[in-house]
Design a protein around this motif. Structure first.
Motif, PDB file in Angstrom:
ATOM      1  N   GLN A  36       0.596  -1.147   0.149  1.00 33.76           N
ATOM      2  CA  GLN A  36      -0.068  -0.297  -0.113  1.00 33.76           C
ATOM      3  C   GLN A  36       1.172   1.790  -0.205  1.00 33.76           C
ATOM      4  OE1 GLN A  36      -3.362   0.094   2.386  1.00 33.76           O
ATOM      5  NE2 GLN A  36      -3.162   2.111   2.918  1.00 33.76           N
ATOM      6  N   GLN A  39       2.661   1.560  -3.058  1.00 34.30           N
ATOM      7  CA  GLN A  39       1.413   2.197  -4.697  1.00 34.30           C
ATOM      8  C   GLN A  39       0.949   3.254  -3.919  1.00 34.30           C
ATOM      9  OE1 GLN A  39      -1.697  -0.385  -4.912  1.00 34.30           O
ATOM     10  NE2 GLN A  39      -3.152   1.440  -5.134  1.00 34.30           N
ATOM     11  N   SER A  43       2.056   6.668  -6.954  1.00 39.75           N
ATOM     12  CA  SER A  43       1.618   7.735  -7.387  1.00 39.75           C
ATOM     13  C   SER A  43       1.442   9.069  -6.956  1.00 39.75           C
ATOM     14  CB  SER A  43      -0.292   6.771  -6.419  1.00 39.75           C
ATOM     15  OG  SER A  43      -0.171   6.004  -6.238  1.00 39.75           O
ATOM     16  N   TYR A 106       0.230   2.335  -9.153  1.00 39.53           N
ATOM     17  CA  TYR A 106      -0.451   3.799  -8.857  1.00 39.53           C
ATOM     18  C   TYR A 106      -1.220   3.858  -9.156  1.00 39.53           C
ATOM     19  CZ  TYR A 106       0.813   4.557 -13.623  1.00 39.53           C
ATOM     20  OH  TYR A 106       0.056   4.712 -14.978  1.00 39.53           O
ATOM     21  N   SER A 108      -4.856   4.778 -10.229  1.00 37.15           N
ATOM     22  CA  SER A 108      -6.071   4.732 -11.679  1.00 37.15           C
ATOM     23  C   SER A 108      -5.713   6.656 -12.192  1.00 37.15           C
ATOM     24  CB  SER A 108      -7.761   4.577 -11.753  1.00 37.15           C
ATOM     25  OG  SER A 108      -8.031   4.954 -10.540  1.00 37.15           O
ATOM     26  N   ILE A 123      -8.156  19.075 -10.795  1.00 34.43           N
ATOM     27  CA  ILE A 123      -7.091  18.364  -9.682  1.00 34.43           C
ATOM     28  C   ILE A 123      -7.214  18.700  -8.220  1.00 34.43           C
ATOM     29  CG2 ILE A 123      -5.058  16.712  -9.488  1.00 34.43           C
ATOM     30  CD1 ILE A 123      -5.046  17.158 -12.856  1.00 34.43           C
ATOM     31  N   VAL A 127      -9.128  15.415  -7.428  1.00 37.61           N
ATOM     32  CA  VAL A 127      -8.140  14.613  -6.545  1.00 37.61           C
ATOM     33  C   VAL A 127      -7.400  15.042  -5.753  1.00 37.61           C
ATOM     34  CG1 VAL A 127      -6.259  13.646  -7.887  1.00 37.61           C
ATOM     35  CG2 VAL A 127      -8.298  14.363  -9.425  1.00 37.61           C
ATOM     36  N   ASP A 128      -7.052  15.966  -5.758  1.00 38.29           N
ATOM     37  CA  ASP A 128      -6.237  16.084  -3.618  1.00 38.29           C
ATOM     38  C   ASP A 128      -7.704  16.324  -2.484  1.00 38.29           C
ATOM     39  OD1 ASP A 128      -3.414  16.830  -3.749  1.00 38.29           O
ATOM     40  OD2 ASP A 128      -4.431  18.364  -5.820  1.00 38.29           O
ATOM     41  N   ALA A 131      -8.022  12.721  -2.078  1.00 37.84           N
ATOM     42  CA  ALA A 131      -6.681  11.558  -1.744  1.00 37.84           C
ATOM     43  C   ALA A 131      -6.940  12.435  -0.364  1.00 37.84           C
ATOM     44  CB  ALA A 131      -5.076  12.650  -2.542  1.00 37.84           C
ATOM     45  N   GLN A 135      -6.496   9.765   3.131  1.00 37.80           N
ATOM     46  CA  GLN A 135      -5.809  10.136   4.034  1.00 37.80           C
ATOM     47  C   GLN A 135      -5.619  11.098   5.365  1.00 37.80           C
ATOM     48  OE1 GLN A 135      -2.437  11.691   1.310  1.00 37.80           O
ATOM     49  NE2 GLN A 135      -3.272  10.768  -0.297  1.00 37.80           N
ATOM     50  N   LEU A 138      -6.026   7.848   7.888  1.00 37.71           N
ATOM     51  CA  LEU A 138      -4.588   7.311   8.200  1.00 37.71           C
ATOM     52  C   LEU A 138      -3.707   7.848   8.377  1.00 37.71           C
ATOM     53  CD1 LEU A 138      -3.869   6.741   3.393  1.00 37.71           C
ATOM     54  CD2 LEU A 138      -5.182   4.923   5.240  1.00 37.71           C
ATOM     55  N   GLY A 198     -10.985   2.997  -4.912  1.00 37.31           N
ATOM     56  CA  GLY A 198     -10.824   1.222  -5.076  1.00 37.31           C
ATOM     57  C   GLY A 198     -12.367   1.234  -5.251  1.00 37.31           C
ATOM     58  N   TRP A 267     -10.945  -1.335 -13.758  1.00 41.93           N
ATOM     59  CA  TRP A 267     -10.231  -2.399 -13.681  1.00 41.93           C
ATOM     60  C   TRP A 267      -9.171  -1.935 -15.225  1.00 41.93           C
ATOM     61  CZ3 TRP A 267      -9.430  -4.508  -9.022  1.00 41.93           C
ATOM     62  CH2 TRP A 267     -10.352  -4.021  -8.409  1.00 41.93           C
TER      63      TRP A 267
HETATM   64  N1  FAQ Z   1      -5.703   2.592  -9.011  1.00 36.13           N
HETATM   65  O1  FAQ Z   1      -8.626  -4.422  -2.381  1.00 36.13           O
HETATM   66  P1  FAQ Z   1      -8.427  -3.490  -2.648  1.00 36.13           P
HETATM   67  C1  FAQ Z   1      -2.357  11.024  -4.520  1.00 36.13           C
HETATM   68  C2  FAQ Z   1      -6.080  -1.759  -6.470  1.00 36.13           C
HETATM   69  S1  FAQ Z   1      -3.430  10.392  -4.005  1.00 36.13           S
HETATM   70  C3  FAQ Z   1      -5.107   1.352  -8.872  1.00 36.13           C
HETATM   71  O2  FAQ Z   1      -9.455  -2.235  -2.520  1.00 36.13           O
HETATM   72  P2  FAQ Z   1      -6.793  -1.478  -0.857  1.00 36.13           P
HETATM   73  C4  FAQ Z   1      -2.197  12.636  -4.112  1.00 36.13           C
HETATM   74  C5  FAQ Z   1      -5.475  -2.400  -5.154  1.00 36.13           C
HETATM   75  O3  FAQ Z   1      -4.380  -1.697  -4.974  1.00 36.13           O
HETATM   76  C6  FAQ Z   1      -3.734   8.782  -4.643  1.00 36.13           C
HETATM   77  N2  FAQ Z   1      -5.234   0.047  -8.305  1.00 36.13           N
HETATM   78  O4  FAQ Z   1      -7.321  -2.292  -2.458  1.00 36.13           O
HETATM   79  C7  FAQ Z   1      -1.898  13.258  -5.147  1.00 36.13           C
HETATM   80  C8  FAQ Z   1      -5.858  -3.665  -5.125  1.00 36.13           C
HETATM   81  O5  FAQ Z   1      -4.685  -4.381  -6.187  1.00 36.13           O
HETATM   82  P3  FAQ Z   1      -3.810  -5.024  -5.448  1.00 36.13           P
HETATM   83  C9  FAQ Z   1      -2.994   7.169  -4.097  1.00 36.13           C
HETATM   84  C10 FAQ Z   1      -6.002   0.266  -7.314  1.00 36.13           C
HETATM   85  O6  FAQ Z   1      -5.234  -1.336  -1.113  1.00 36.13           O
HETATM   86  C11 FAQ Z   1      -3.029  14.650  -5.603  1.00 36.13           C
HETATM   87  C12 FAQ Z   1      -6.933  -3.844  -6.120  1.00 36.13           C
HETATM   88  O7  FAQ Z   1      -7.435  -3.197  -6.518  1.00 36.13           O
HETATM   89  N3  FAQ Z   1      -2.964   7.590  -2.381  1.00 36.13           N
HETATM   90  O8  FAQ Z   1      -1.755  10.406  -5.258  1.00 36.13           O
HETATM   91  C13 FAQ Z   1      -7.043   1.656  -7.020  1.00 36.13           C
HETATM   92  O9  FAQ Z   1      -7.317  -2.460   0.493  1.00 36.13           O
HETATM   93  C14 FAQ Z   1      -2.994  14.869  -7.077  1.00 36.13           C
HETATM   94  C15 FAQ Z   1      -7.629  -4.279  -4.809  1.00 36.13           C
HETATM   95  O10 FAQ Z   1      -7.985  -3.135  -4.483  1.00 36.13           O
HETATM   96  C16 FAQ Z   1      -2.783   6.281  -1.764  1.00 36.13           C
HETATM   97  O11 FAQ Z   1      -2.665   4.962  -2.207  1.00 36.13           O
HETATM   98  C17 FAQ Z   1      -6.788   2.517  -8.018  1.00 36.13           C
HETATM   99  N4  FAQ Z   1      -7.639   3.581  -7.520  1.00 36.13           N
HETATM  100  O12 FAQ Z   1      -8.034   0.136  -1.500  1.00 36.13           O
HETATM  101  C18 FAQ Z   1      -0.667  13.217  -5.613  1.00 36.13           C
HETATM  102  C19 FAQ Z   1      -3.811   6.287  -0.817  1.00 36.13           C
HETATM  103  N5  FAQ Z   1      -7.879   1.276  -5.853  1.00 36.13           N
HETATM  104  O13 FAQ Z   1      -2.594  -4.488  -4.852  1.00 36.13           O
HETATM  105  C20 FAQ Z   1      -0.344  14.321  -7.228  1.00 36.13           C
HETATM  106  C21 FAQ Z   1      -4.014   4.478  -0.070  1.00 36.13           C
HETATM  107  C22 FAQ Z   1      -7.734  -0.290  -5.688  1.00 36.13           C
HETATM  108  O14 FAQ Z   1      -3.708  -6.447  -3.907  1.00 36.13           O
HETATM  109  C23 FAQ Z   1      -1.510  14.329  -7.784  1.00 36.13           C
HETATM  110  N6  FAQ Z   1      -3.888   3.749  -0.452  1.00 36.13           N
HETATM  111  N7  FAQ Z   1      -6.422  -0.901  -6.979  1.00 36.13           N
HETATM  112  O15 FAQ Z   1      -3.345  -6.171  -6.489  1.00 36.13           O
HETATM  113  C24 FAQ Z   1      -5.498   3.642  -0.054  1.00 36.13           C
HETATM  114  O16 FAQ Z   1      -6.148   4.072   0.718  1.00 36.13           O
HETATM  115  C25 FAQ Z   1      -5.620   1.988   0.222  1.00 36.13           C
HETATM  116  O17 FAQ Z   1      -4.370   1.418  -1.599  1.00 36.13           O
HETATM  117  C26 FAQ Z   1      -6.967   2.455  -1.670  1.00 36.13           C
HETATM  118  C27 FAQ Z   1      -6.719   0.384  -2.200  1.00 36.13           C
HETATM  119  C28 FAQ Z   1      -7.906   2.856  -0.872  1.00 36.13           C
HETATM  120  C29 FAQ Z   1      -6.403   3.216  -2.790  1.00 36.13           C
END
Ligand code: FAQ
Length: 311
Positions: A36, A39, A43, A106, A108, A123, A127-128, A131, A135, A138, A198, A267
């Protein structure tokens, strides 16, 4: 012994205390965190590209300075998060190689193109905004270094969201063409923003275990609902609409009802088939390869320091 360690771990998690790098933790917990957080870090780093694309074309010095600062913050968040994975024993270069070889994911959202400057505002706002929604909980995640990283990151994301909303407010008080540009950007980014949380809970393979370990504090659907409820009044104040005919207040539930994003599209994007996936990874790969000499020079310098100290 293993049972005792497991019990101590469970007790720490249940009592809302933090697991720290030197504490014993189950392999599954460690691997889920690395997955996590990596990823998340990827991202932030890939997320620099859609906005970085507009730095040289910002319409004023002020907007350029703001955008530059925001994109730099994203780089900082990425590095901060890679450091958190290192406390779990992961290797930063290995994670980057996994990313560019398509073995780690990373978000989607960063596979959609940024077509106009209004996209910079949207964005920031959506998007933020998504986020932040994801977060803030978290900050209470059970792994100490990740929770602490989130506190600082959320403060900066909050500035990002405000700058986006302020940019959109300015455009909405401009010409009809500017207002149309904002609405068009909102139409394109609304559904991908909802996908950031997600898949629906029923299809989320990791949620149940991650909630039990208190890595995740809310389910994907709970946070998506919170984001919709938060965004609707902001859209009304701005004077834009969301492209969802099913969006309406539900008095009984005390929440908005809303339609489902196109999960097949989600997907496909996650599998690498989105509009910009190939471009984003090619750009990241080139930056990594172009930076090889910097890493080599840093390593040579560090080795020389060590040999000097040994003398
Ligand atoms: N995109 O079982 P779950 C930012 C995958 S904010 C791609 O529900 P989980 C700031 C998932 O990995 C964005 N893949 O997964 C910014 C899993 O596959 P795996 C980043 C996705 O982890 C703003 C499968 O689907 N934020 O960057 C996505 O329990 C503006 C099944 O899903 C974070 O990463 C998706 N959207 O929940 C920067 C926050 N959703 O790995 C620049 C922390 C799911 O088993 C400009 N992460 N998948 O093969 C989280 O809170 C969690 O990881 C989730 C997903 C909620 C994203």
């Amino acid at each position: 012994m293993a049972d005792e360690l497991d019990l101590a771990f469970e007790r720490t998690v249940r009592s809302e205390a933090r697991i720290e790098p030197r504490d014993w933790m189950p392999d599954g917990y460690r691997n889920t965190l690395i997955r996590q957080i990596a990823q998340h870090a990827h991202s932030e780093i890939i997320g620099m590209q859609p906005e970085g694309n507009w730095i040289s074309r910002a319409p004023s010095l002020r907007r350029k300075a703001i955008l530059l600062a925001k994109v730099q913050d994203e780089a900082g968040h990425g590095l901060y998060l890679y450091s958190a994975t290192e406390t779990l024993g992961a290797d930063r270069t290995d994670l980057t190689v996994k990313l560019i070889e398509g073995r780690q994911k990373y978000s989607s959202i960063f596979n959609y193109p940024t077509l106009t400057f209004a996209d910079m505002g949207v964005i920031g706002w959506l998007v933020d905004g998504a986020a932040i929604c994801n977060q803030v909980p978290l900050c209470r995640t059970s792994y100490g270094p990740y929770a602490r990283a989130m506190i600082r990151i959320c403060k900066e994301e909050s500035f990002h969201q405000r700058q986006g909303y302020e940019l959109l407010m300015t455009m909405m008080s401009g010409t009809q063409a500017q207002r149309d540009m904002v609405q068009d950007a909102v139409n394109r980014w609304w559904w991908p923003s909802l996908m950031m949380f997600g898949p629906p809970d029923a299809e989320s393979s990791n949620t149940e275990q991650s909630m039990a370990w208190r890595i995740k504090r809310n389910t994907n659907d709970e946070l998506r609902q919170k984001f919709v409820d938060m965004s609707v009044p902001q859209a009304a104040h701005l004077g834009v609409t969301f492209p969802d005919p099913e969006l309406r207040w539900n008095e009984e539930r005390g929440h908005h009802d809303f339609g489902q994003p196109d999960w097949d599209e989600f997907w496909q994007v996650v599998k690498g088939n989105g509009v910009c996936n190939a471009q984003r990874i090619a750009h990241r790969r080139k930056a990594h390869e172009d930076g090889a000499w910097v890493r080599e020079a840093a390593e040579a310098h560090a080795a020389r320091q060590v040999s000097k100290e040994a003398k």
